[in-house]
Design an enzyme around this catalytic site. Structure first.
Site, PDB file in Angstrom:
ATOM      1  N   ARG A  19       0.860  -1.172   0.000  1.00  0.00           N
ATOM      2  CA  ARG A  19       0.000   0.000   0.000  1.00  0.00           C
ATOM      3  C   ARG A  19       0.905   1.234   0.000  1.00  0.00           C
ATOM      4  O   ARG A  19       2.027   1.200   0.487  1.00  0.00           O
ATOM      5  CB  ARG A  19      -0.879   0.013   1.246  1.00  0.00           C
ATOM      6  N   LYS A  44      -2.015  -2.676   7.589  1.00  0.00           N
ATOM      7  CA  LYS A  44      -3.259  -2.387   8.303  1.00  0.00           C
ATOM      8  C   LYS A  44      -3.325  -3.196   9.582  1.00  0.00           C
ATOM      9  O   LYS A  44      -2.887  -4.346   9.622  1.00  0.00           O
ATOM     10  CB  LYS A  44      -4.463  -2.745   7.428  1.00  0.00           C
ATOM     11  N   HIS A 116      -2.594   2.752  -6.279  1.00  0.00           N
ATOM     12  CA  HIS A 116      -3.318   1.526  -5.906  1.00  0.00           C
ATOM     13  C   HIS A 116      -3.457   0.588  -7.107  1.00  0.00           C
ATOM     14  O   HIS A 116      -3.519  -0.631  -6.931  1.00  0.00           O
ATOM     15  CB  HIS A 116      -4.684   1.869  -5.311  1.00  0.00           C
ATOM     16  N   ARG A 119      -0.727  -1.785  -7.060  1.00  0.00           N
ATOM     17  CA  ARG A 119      -0.957  -2.872  -6.089  1.00  0.00           C
ATOM     18  C   ARG A 119      -1.761  -3.991  -6.748  1.00  0.00           C
ATOM     19  O   ARG A 119      -1.432  -5.165  -6.630  1.00  0.00           O
ATOM     20  CB  ARG A 119      -1.674  -2.312  -4.863  1.00  0.00           C
ATOM     21  N   HIS A 142      -3.460  -9.108   3.247  1.00  0.00           N
ATOM     22  CA  HIS A 142      -4.902  -9.279   3.419  1.00  0.00           C
ATOM     23  C   HIS A 142      -5.177 -10.162   4.625  1.00  0.00           C
ATOM     24  O   HIS A 142      -4.419 -11.093   4.908  1.00  0.00           O
ATOM     25  CB  HIS A 142      -5.528  -9.924   2.180  1.00  0.00           C
ATOM     26  N   TYR A 151      -9.273 -11.131  -7.535  1.00  0.00           N
ATOM     27  CA  TYR A 151      -8.347 -11.216  -8.659  1.00  0.00           C
ATOM     28  C   TYR A 151      -8.641 -12.431  -9.528  1.00  0.00           C
ATOM     29  O   TYR A 151      -8.458 -12.394 -10.739  1.00  0.00           O
ATOM     30  CB  TYR A 151      -6.895 -11.226  -8.166  1.00  0.00           C
TER      31      TYR A 151
END
Length: 189
Positions: A19, A44, A116, A119, A142, A151
């Site tokens: 990110r 995150k 992004h 990414r 994730h 994806y």
């Protein structure tokens, strides 16, 4: 993708998928550039993870850090004043180098490419390289593979290859010739 000035080096571009906030927070001390080169980042939820670097990328970063005489606490990617890059600065750099990249890949000119987007591009490159979604989820930070499954749904080439593997193979029309043992058995009934 990593841009090294005037052109993109395919062998030096490992899909990172970090990110923007993770990239801008990196310090030089977060880069292990020797054997097993990787970057340590905090994602995150303050999750720590390491992502590998290719040898050419590690060499490039090592030169970058050495030439700057950077200390472990210095930002890995500093702004002009030596501080951390902002999200807007990263977007501006991408916009600055996008026309140059579009010269070798003209379809980029018509696309809205954001940090992004890179990414997502990294995730798709990993998927095309045959990396399973669980590994991609770990690579991208994730929480589960559910976020990575998007994806799979977005990749038409992957869908086409899967369908091609399930298509019935054309059968050659030949006359069945039972073996002698089967004929003998049937005659004995």
């Amino acid at each position: 993708m990593e841009f090294t000035g005037h052109r993109q080096h395919r062998d030096a571009t490992a899909p990172r998928g970090d990110r923007v906030s993770e990239l801008t927070a990196l310090a030089c001390g977060d880069a292990e550039l020797g054997a097993g080169a990787h970057l340590r980042c905090t994602g995150k939820g303050r999750k720590q993870r390491c992502t590998p670097l290719t040898k050419p990328t590690a060499r490039l970063l090592q030169r970058w850090v050495t030439d700057r005489r950077a200390t472990p606490g210095d930002p890995l990617f500093p702004n002009r004043a030596g501080g951390r890059l902002s999200r807007d600065a990263v977007a501006d750099l991408l916009a600055k180098y996008l026309p140059s990249a579009a010269k070798s890949c003209p379809t980029l000119a018509a696309k809205n490419v954001t940090p992004h987007t890179l990414r997502h591009t990294a995730a798709m490159a990993l998927l095309h390289a045959g990396v399973d979604t669980a590994t991609i989820a770990l690579w991208l930070g994730h929480a589960s593979t559910k976020a990575t499954d998007v994806y799979l749904h977005a990749d038409m080439a992957l869908k086409e290859r899967a369908l091609a593997r399930t298509a019935p193979r054309p059968a050659r029309a030949t006359r069945y010739r039972p073996p002698d043992a089967l004929l003998s058995f049937l005659e004995s009934l």
